[in-house]
Design an enzyme around this catalytic site. Structure first.
Site, mmCIF file in Angstrom:
data_model
loop_
_atom_site.group_PDB
_atom_site.id
_atom_site.type_symbol
_atom_site.label_atom_id
_atom_site.label_comp_id
_atom_site.label_asym_id
_atom_site.label_seq_id
_atom_site.Cartn_x
_atom_site.Cartn_y
_atom_site.Cartn_z
ATOM 1 C CB SER A 133 -79.363 -76.825 35.754
ATOM 2 O OG SER A 133 -80.262 -77.765 36.276
ATOM 3 C CE1 TYR A 148 -76.715 -81.091 33.074
ATOM 4 C CE2 TYR A 148 -78.509 -81.488 34.616
ATOM 5 C CZ TYR A 148 -78.029 -80.895 33.462
ATOM 6 O OH TYR A 148 -78.866 -80.115 32.699
HETATM 7 P P1 NAD Z 1 -81.630 -81.797 24.560
HETATM 8 O O1 NAD Z 1 -80.992 -83.137 24.841
HETATM 9 O O2 NAD Z 1 -82.993 -81.773 23.955
HETATM 10 O O3 NAD Z 1 -80.642 -80.900 23.690
HETATM 11 C C1 NAD Z 1 -79.255 -80.912 23.856
HETATM 12 C C2 NAD Z 1 -78.637 -80.874 22.471
HETATM 13 O O4 NAD Z 1 -77.226 -80.778 22.629
HETATM 14 C C3 NAD Z 1 -78.915 -82.133 21.645
HETATM 15 O O5 NAD Z 1 -79.499 -81.790 20.406
HETATM 16 C C4 NAD Z 1 -77.542 -82.768 21.466
HETATM 17 O O6 NAD Z 1 -77.367 -83.407 20.220
HETATM 18 C C5 NAD Z 1 -76.619 -81.570 21.611
HETATM 19 N N1 NAD Z 1 -75.267 -81.951 22.004
HETATM 20 C C6 NAD Z 1 -74.896 -82.878 22.924
HETATM 21 N N2 NAD Z 1 -73.567 -82.984 22.959
HETATM 22 C C7 NAD Z 1 -73.068 -82.105 22.035
HETATM 23 C C8 NAD Z 1 -71.772 -81.766 21.616
HETATM 24 N N3 NAD Z 1 -70.684 -82.346 22.130
HETATM 25 N N4 NAD Z 1 -71.639 -80.821 20.648
HETATM 26 C C9 NAD Z 1 -72.726 -80.224 20.100
HETATM 27 N N5 NAD Z 1 -73.984 -80.519 20.461
HETATM 28 C C10 NAD Z 1 -74.154 -81.447 21.424
HETATM 29 O O7 NAD Z 1 -81.609 -81.051 25.952
HETATM 30 P P2 NAD Z 1 -82.388 -79.746 26.429
HETATM 31 O O8 NAD Z 1 -83.318 -80.192 27.480
HETATM 32 O O9 NAD Z 1 -82.889 -78.963 25.289
HETATM 33 O O10 NAD Z 1 -81.180 -78.995 27.155
HETATM 34 C C11 NAD Z 1 -80.521 -77.853 26.623
HETATM 35 C C12 NAD Z 1 -79.674 -77.255 27.741
HETATM 36 O O11 NAD Z 1 -80.518 -76.924 28.840
HETATM 37 C C13 NAD Z 1 -78.604 -78.188 28.287
HETATM 38 O O12 NAD Z 1 -77.460 -77.439 28.613
HETATM 39 C C14 NAD Z 1 -79.240 -78.744 29.544
HETATM 40 O O13 NAD Z 1 -78.262 -79.150 30.459
HETATM 41 C C15 NAD Z 1 -79.999 -77.513 30.017
HETATM 42 N N6 NAD Z 1 -81.123 -77.754 30.924
HETATM 43 C C16 NAD Z 1 -82.147 -78.583 30.581
HETATM 44 C C17 NAD Z 1 -83.211 -78.761 31.472
HETATM 45 C C18 NAD Z 1 -84.375 -79.675 31.164
HETATM 46 O O14 NAD Z 1 -85.192 -79.946 32.068
HETATM 47 N N7 NAD Z 1 -84.531 -80.159 29.936
HETATM 48 C C19 NAD Z 1 -83.214 -78.082 32.686
HETATM 49 C C20 NAD Z 1 -82.150 -77.231 32.986
HETATM 50 C C21 NAD Z 1 -81.120 -77.075 32.101
#
Ligand code: NAD
Length: 281
Positions: free
Chosen positions: A164, A177
């Site tokens: 991130s 985080y």
């Molecule tokens: P999201 O919340 O849409 O998806 C995350 C998914 O992980 C969810 O479906 C959730 O049910 C699942 N999850 C949570 N805990 C879990 C567990 N213990 N076991 C299995 N599954 C689990 O989030 P996203 O935005 O799609 O993020 C995906 C990745 O990208 C994450 O690692 C997040 O930190 C990273 N990220 C997101 C952003 C953003 O702006 N959205 C930016 C940088 C990084």
């Protein structure tokens, strides 16, 4: 169907994606499936990955949904056995499950702005901090321990982690985080080194700011104008816009392809509309 940014043939590849019930990894699962891969979509939210798999199957693509907690090694091993039986050995692992938690978030950006009744740095719940570290760090380490065994057996494979922007410079309010994602960038380099002799590459993408259902109301007022925090984000983003989840797919397909990215391992690629490049001046 989505429009694929790159035409790479992933036929005969088994791609395991954690967090595939979510925004980013759901799009990645689609992109890999449409590129010919057999996709194992894992998520705590079994309903979401079952629905995704059903939709992809109806469109003629190969995807299976599995309910799985990335923090439960025994459950992961059970899913591993099911994936072996259903699809075969894992060629590519995307460690996408992750996120923040309100218990590890301060209400104020700076200590001098702390207010009575609001959560300051001194009120952060250690169990909340622990939760965020575990989900992001161990949630990447444990699935890698389970699925990279297949890659070692094949003497070939690829791991893609999700870091991130806050891994480069921490964002205010979210110390756990930020530190956990810095850990992911560091661990990506560690894995790349550790597995280099077994032909397993490990890279990460570092997405910039995306608009999602969860954060839309934090970023935009009802009339569509940016909130104060949103204006700060956009002021720090040279391209003056948010990243769309679809814009992560080109790098994902490229980095996981053993032909196009054969010498690329240990990199963390920002996909951020310039956020990490800009000093603010
Ligand atoms: P999201 O919340 O849409 O998806 C995350 C998914 O992980 C969810 O479906 C959730 O049910 C699942 N999850 C949570 N805990 C879990 C567990 N213990 N076991 C299995 N599954 C689990 O989030 P996203 O935005 O799609 O993020 C995906 C990745 O990208 C994450 O690692 C997040 O930190 C990273 N990220 C997101 C952003 C953003 O702006 N959205 C930016 C940088 C990084």
């Amino acid at each position: 169907m989505i429009k694929l940014p790159l035409n790479i043939d992933y036929k005969d590849k088994v791609v395991v994606i954690t967090g595939a019930g979510g925004l980013i990894c759901g799009a990645m699962a689609r992109a890999f499936a449409q590129s010919g891969a057999s996709v194992a979509a894992l998520d705590l939210n079994e309903e979401a990955v079952t629905k995704l798999a059903r939709e992809l199957n109806e469109e003629g693509f190969v995807c299976r949904g599995y309910g799985a907690n990335v923090l439960d090694p025994e459950a992961l091993e059970v899913v591993h056995q099911r994936v072996l039986k259903d699809l075969g050995k894992c060629d590519i692992l995307v460690n996408g499950a992750g996120g923040n938690n309100p218990r590890a978030t301060t209400d104020n950006e700076y200590q001098h702005e702390a207010q009575e009744g609001k959560k300051s740095f001194f009120d952060l719940d250690p169990s909340g901090v622990d939760f965020v570290f575990k989900l992001n760090f161990q949630g990447t380490l444990l699935p890698t321990q389970v699925f990279a065994k297949d890659m070692v057996e094949k003497n070939c494979g690829c791991i893609l982690n999700i870091s991130s922007m806050n891994a480069y410079t921490p964002l205010t309010k979210i110390p756990a985080y930020s530190a956990a994602k810095a850990g992911i960038s560091n661990f990506t380099q560690w894995l790349a080194t550790h597995f280099a002799g077994t032909n397993i590459r490990c890279n990460a993408i570092a997405p910039g700011f995306l608009v999602s259902a969860q954060n839309r109301s934090l970023l935009f007022n009802e009339d569509g104008t940016p909130t104060k925090r949103s204006a700060k984000i956009l002021n720090g983003t040279p391209m003056d816009r948010y990243v769309d989840a679809s814009e992560l797919l080109g790098a994902t397909l490229f980095l996981c392809d053993n032909n196009s990215a054969s010498a690329i391992t240990g990199v963390v690629l920002p996909i951020d509309c310039g956020f990490s490049a800009y000093s603010g001046v």
